[in-house]
Scaffold this active site. Structure first.
Site, PDB file in Angstrom:
ATOM      1  N   ARG A  15       0.820  -1.216   0.000  1.00 56.02           N
ATOM      2  CA  ARG A  15       0.000   0.000   0.000  1.00 56.02           C
ATOM      3  C   ARG A  15       0.856   1.269   0.000  1.00 56.02           C
ATOM      4  NH1 ARG A  15      -3.691  -2.076   4.921  1.00 56.02           N
ATOM      5  NH2 ARG A  15      -1.866  -3.429   5.144  1.00 56.02           N
ATOM      6  N   GLN A  74      10.467 -15.311   7.421  1.00 53.49           N
ATOM      7  CA  GLN A  74       9.149 -15.768   6.973  1.00 53.49           C
ATOM      8  C   GLN A  74       9.276 -15.977   5.464  1.00 53.49           C
ATOM      9  OE1 GLN A  74       6.039 -12.822   7.007  1.00 53.49           O
ATOM     10  NE2 GLN A  74       4.412 -14.354   6.999  1.00 53.49           N
ATOM     11  N   THR A  80      -0.020 -12.130   9.064  1.00 55.12           N
ATOM     12  CA  THR A  80       0.603 -11.830  10.360  1.00 55.12           C
ATOM     13  C   THR A  80       0.708 -13.063  11.272  1.00 55.12           C
ATOM     14  OG1 THR A  80      -1.579 -10.916  10.929  1.00 55.12           O
ATOM     15  CG2 THR A  80       0.172  -9.347  10.489  1.00 55.12           C
ATOM     16  N   GLY A 141      -8.379  -3.462  12.356  1.00 54.19           N
ATOM     17  CA  GLY A 141      -9.290  -4.542  12.732  1.00 54.19           C
ATOM     18  C   GLY A 141     -10.208  -4.087  13.864  1.00 54.19           C
ATOM     19  N   ASN A 170      -7.862  -2.674  16.764  1.00 55.35           N
ATOM     20  CA  ASN A 170      -6.654  -3.410  17.164  1.00 55.35           C
ATOM     21  C   ASN A 170      -5.396  -2.617  16.796  1.00 55.35           C
ATOM     22  OD1 ASN A 170      -4.650  -5.372  17.482  1.00 55.35           O
ATOM     23  ND2 ASN A 170      -5.161  -6.404  15.557  1.00 55.35           N
ATOM     24  N   ASN A 227       0.626   2.276   6.760  1.00 52.16           N
ATOM     25  CA  ASN A 227       0.431   1.458   5.567  1.00 52.16           C
ATOM     26  C   ASN A 227       0.700   2.239   4.290  1.00 52.16           C
ATOM     27  OD1 ASN A 227      -0.405  -0.710   7.163  1.00 52.16           O
ATOM     28  ND2 ASN A 227      -2.501   0.052   7.202  1.00 52.16           N
ATOM     29  N   ARG A 333      30.022  24.389   5.641  1.00 48.49           N
ATOM     30  CA  ARG A 333      30.050  23.008   5.147  1.00 48.49           C
ATOM     31  C   ARG A 333      30.819  22.097   6.106  1.00 48.49           C
ATOM     32  NH1 ARG A 333      32.201  23.822  -0.618  1.00 48.49           N
ATOM     33  NH2 ARG A 333      32.259  21.557  -0.517  1.00 48.49           N
ATOM     34  N   LYS A 351      34.339  25.887   4.316  1.00 50.13           N
ATOM     35  CA  LYS A 351      34.402  24.439   4.154  1.00 50.13           C
ATOM     36  C   LYS A 351      35.648  23.883   4.822  1.00 50.13           C
ATOM     37  CE  LYS A 351      36.566  21.740   1.677  1.00 50.13           C
ATOM     38  NZ  LYS A 351      37.391  21.163   0.625  1.00 50.13           N
ATOM     39  N   ARG A 440      49.105  44.205  -6.875  1.00 49.61           N
ATOM     40  CA  ARG A 440      48.115  44.684  -7.832  1.00 49.61           C
ATOM     41  C   ARG A 440      48.789  45.740  -8.700  1.00 49.61           C
ATOM     42  NH1 ARG A 440      45.035  47.174  -2.761  1.00 49.61           N
ATOM     43  NH2 ARG A 440      46.050  49.192  -2.707  1.00 49.61           N
TER      44      ARG A 440
HETATM   45  C1  UD1 Z   1      -2.908  -5.328  11.125  1.00 54.91           C
HETATM   46  C2  UD1 Z   1      -4.029  -6.103  11.846  1.00 54.91           C
HETATM   47  C3  UD1 Z   1      -5.157  -5.132  12.191  1.00 54.91           C
HETATM   48  C4  UD1 Z   1      -4.627  -3.991  13.042  1.00 54.91           C
HETATM   49  C5  UD1 Z   1      -3.467  -3.298  12.345  1.00 54.91           C
HETATM   50  C6  UD1 Z   1      -2.826  -2.317  13.320  1.00 54.91           C
HETATM   51  C7  UD1 Z   1      -3.902  -8.340  10.918  1.00 54.91           C
HETATM   52  C8  UD1 Z   1      -4.528  -9.325  10.008  1.00 54.91           C
HETATM   53  N1  UD1 Z   1      -4.483  -7.148  11.006  1.00 54.91           N
HETATM   54  O1  UD1 Z   1      -3.474  -4.868   9.912  1.00 54.91           O
HETATM   55  O2  UD1 Z   1      -6.166  -5.816  12.925  1.00 54.91           O
HETATM   56  O3  UD1 Z   1      -5.666  -3.079  13.310  1.00 54.91           O
HETATM   57  O4  UD1 Z   1      -2.456  -4.247  11.949  1.00 54.91           O
HETATM   58  O5  UD1 Z   1      -1.903  -1.517  12.677  1.00 54.91           O
HETATM   59  O6  UD1 Z   1      -2.935  -8.658  11.574  1.00 54.91           O
HETATM   60  N2  UD1 Z   1       3.652  -8.732   8.302  1.00 54.91           N
HETATM   61  C9  UD1 Z   1       4.519  -9.783   8.245  1.00 54.91           C
HETATM   62  N3  UD1 Z   1       4.237 -10.805   7.390  1.00 54.91           N
HETATM   63  C10 UD1 Z   1       3.115 -10.856   6.638  1.00 54.91           C
HETATM   64  C11 UD1 Z   1       2.220  -9.761   6.725  1.00 54.91           C
HETATM   65  C12 UD1 Z   1       2.517  -8.718   7.576  1.00 54.91           C
HETATM   66  O7  UD1 Z   1       5.553  -9.801   8.908  1.00 54.91           O
HETATM   67  O8  UD1 Z   1       2.932 -11.827   5.901  1.00 54.91           O
HETATM   68  C13 UD1 Z   1       4.008  -7.579   9.178  1.00 54.91           C
HETATM   69  C14 UD1 Z   1       4.128  -6.297   8.397  1.00 54.91           C
HETATM   70  O9  UD1 Z   1       5.454  -6.067   7.971  1.00 54.91           O
HETATM   71  C15 UD1 Z   1       3.640  -5.241   9.377  1.00 54.91           C
HETATM   72  C16 UD1 Z   1       2.719  -6.024  10.310  1.00 54.91           C
HETATM   73  O10 UD1 Z   1       2.969  -7.392  10.099  1.00 54.91           O
HETATM   74  O11 UD1 Z   1       4.689  -4.688  10.120  1.00 54.91           O
HETATM   75  C17 UD1 Z   1       1.254  -5.711  10.063  1.00 54.91           C
HETATM   76  O12 UD1 Z   1       0.922  -6.050   8.741  1.00 54.91           O
HETATM   77  P1  UD1 Z   1      -0.048  -5.159   7.850  1.00 54.91           P
HETATM   78  O13 UD1 Z   1      -0.211  -5.823   6.555  1.00 54.91           O
HETATM   79  O14 UD1 Z   1       0.404  -3.764   7.855  1.00 54.91           O
HETATM   80  O15 UD1 Z   1      -1.403  -5.313   8.686  1.00 54.91           O
HETATM   81  P2  UD1 Z   1      -2.613  -4.300   8.700  1.00 54.91           P
HETATM   82  O16 UD1 Z   1      -3.407  -4.502   7.478  1.00 54.91           O
HETATM   83  O17 UD1 Z   1      -2.166  -2.948   9.028  1.00 54.91           O
HETATM   84 CA    CA Z   2      -0.242  -1.993   9.142  1.00 51.18          CA
END
Ligand code: UD1
Ligand code: CA
Length: 466
Positions: A15, A74, A80, A141, A170, A227, A333, A351, A440
């Site tokens: 995003r 991962q 997440t 969330g 959340n 995001n 500088r 400088k 001069r």
């Molecule tokens: C997530 C929460 C949402 C909460 C919000 C708070 C979930 C499904 N949703 O949404 O409820 O309100 O955060 O900011 O968890 N990440 C990984 N691996 C992945 C996907 C994500 O490590 O496969 C990490 C990302 O780098 C990031 C974090 O997890 O730092 C959150 O992921 P993101 O996709 O931003 O979740 P949100 O849609 O913001």
């Molecule tokens: Ca996020």
């Protein structure tokens, strides 16, 4: 603290629409992930495990060298829950509690995390979620409660009318007792996204008879998850305001705080006044009773007490000593040191030079690769010619020297103590102490010349050859 911290940093951050990984975007002088980790580190936990994606190796590289961090890979960004699961083999068995933090939540304060941990441990729940209230729940969330307990978190994609009134969301910070970790394997895949949501641990927990608590102790600004670029700019303005308000509490005056940017590592002494549109970056240290006027830019500098920086000056990686005055429109500088009570005036560029105490270079000069002794006066338009097209050379001007205006000092060259350089000179050789150097063309006055020329012109004669 005997807990393990897992920071989720394995998401692709699409995003953000960037070729740079989302978590490496900067909020003032530090990246998003550095800020989240800095706060996590300040809790002094047993360990911090950062979950990263192999495709985003830049994140690992950016964090390399920090021995307090462990990394977990991962393999695929499957959500997440999958990210958290990837960290589990690395978690120290002796940790009773695991704190999970989304890596994109950089504004959270250590104090809030401590309060969350203490309230979570004090509750009868083995799983707690840090929540906050907002009028614009957008991508967050939604927290579904039954009585005091949390019974579900509904993600944006799954929201129905029954959730539209929910304003509690959340934050992406969770505290789990080690006995609840097995629940992670029970989380089903979210069909719409093809991901495993850590948020679904709540319904899984409730089904398994594990009570979940939601702890709402901080505000929306602090728990902002980044995001998009819009979120990023909001985070910058929140942090900027926080820093400036802290500085005001410490005794710094801001004429128009909305226009000023000051990095979080900057220190400023009491009774210093900052005018509009000033930017102070990196770990600059500014002393007491300084005046920093409009539009000045200061990066990684030490500015001692009682310094005046007049408008639109740029000072980079340099040291300005007590009582000096810089600008307006001066450019200092890197690797320069400006002596106590000295004056560097308008359109002066310095400088890699050491300027001694009480030196005056008030107008239109270039001072590069030079050492200038105490009390020396540098006339308007003086230029150190430090570059021969291949190498840089030094100019040494000793104490109490007077350099007349519009002089060129062709380096390497030394001007001895107390010497004078006549205005308009080109100095190619060293000047001994107390000498006058002048180079001069001798002046010639031609009497009545202008009058003769005018007479010729009046008679219609050719004056081109005059
Ligand atoms: C997530 C929460 C949402 C909460 C919000 C708070 C979930 C499904 N949703 O949404 O409820 O309100 O955060 O900011 O968890 N990440 C990984 N691996 C992945 C996907 C994500 O490590 O496969 C990490 C990302 O780098 C990031 C974090 O997890 O730092 C959150 O992921 P993101 O996709 O931003 O979740 P949100 O849609 O913001
Ligand atoms: Ca996020």
């Amino acid at each position: 603290m005997s807990i393990s911290v897992v920071v989720l940093a394995g998401g692709l951050g699409t995003r953000m629409r960037s070729q740079t990984p989302k978590l490496l975007h900067k909020i003032l002088n530090k990246t998003i992930i550095e800020r989240t980790l800095q706060t996590a580190l300040s809790l002094n936990p047993r360990e911090i495990i950062v979950v990263i994606n192999p495709k985003l190796d830049a994140i690992r590289k950016a964090l390399e060298g920090n021995d307090s961090l462990k990394f977990a890979i991962q393999k695929q960004p499957l959500g997440t829950a999958d990210a958290f699961k990837s960290a589990l083999p690395s978690v120290d068995n002796s940790s009773e509690w695991i704190l999970v933090i989304n890596g994109d939540t950089p504004l959270i304060k250590a104090q809030t995390l401590l309060e969350f941990i203490s309230k979570a441990k004090g509750s009868s729940s083995a799983l707690s979620i840090l929540t906050f209230k907002t009028e614009t729940p957008s991508d967050y969330g939604r927290i579904v409660r039954s009585g005091d307990d949390v019974i579900g978190i509904v993600e944006k994609t799954d929201i129905t009318d029954e959730h539209s009134h929910i304003k509690e969301v959340n934050s992406g910070v969770y505290l789990l007792h080690k006995n609840t970790v097995y629940l992670i394997d029970k989380i089903p895949m979210n069909e719409k996204k093809g991901e495993y949501y850590l948020t679904d641990i709540v319904t899984v927990a409730v089904k398994s008879g594990v009570k979940v608590s939601g702890i709402c102790i901080a505000d929306e600004d602090e728990l902002l998850g980044i995001n998009s670029r819009r979120d990023l700019s909001r985070a910058i303005s929140v942090l900027r305001k926080r820093k400036i308000e802290d500085l005001m509490d410490e005794g710094v005056t801001f004429i128009d705080p909305q226009t000023v940017y000051i990095d979080t590592d900057v220190e400023i002494g009491v009774d210093t006044t900052i005018y509009p549109n000033v930017i102070i970056e990196n770990a600059s240290i500014i002393g007491k009773h300084c005046m920093i006027y409009q539009g000045s830019y200061i990066n990684q500098c030490i500015i001692e007490d009682d310094v005046v920086i007049k408008g639109f000056s740029v000072i980079n990686q340099s040291h300005v000593k007590k009582g000096a005055t810089i600008g307006p429109f001066a450019h200092i500088r890197p690797q320069s040191s400006i002596g106590e009570d000295s004056r560097i005036g308008n359109f002066v560029e310095v400088k890699k030079s050491n300027i001694g105490k009480g030196v005056k270079a008030s107008h239109l000069s270039y001072i590069g690769d030079a050492d200038i002794g105490q009390g020396t006066n540098i006339g308007a338009g003086t230029i150190t010619c430090n570059y021969d097209g291949v190498k840089k050379h030094k100019t040494i001007i000793e104490e109490g020297v007077f350099i007349g205006s519009d002089s060129q000092l062709i380096a390497p060259v030394r001007i001895g103590k107390g010497a004078y350089v006549g205005a308009g000179s080109t100095i190619t050789k060293d000047v001994p102490s107390n000498a006058l150097a002048i180079s001069r063309a001798m002046q010639r006055n031609i009497p009545e010349w202008a009058k003769r020329r005018a007479d010729k012109q009046n008679k219609g004669e050719n004056i081109d050859k005059e």
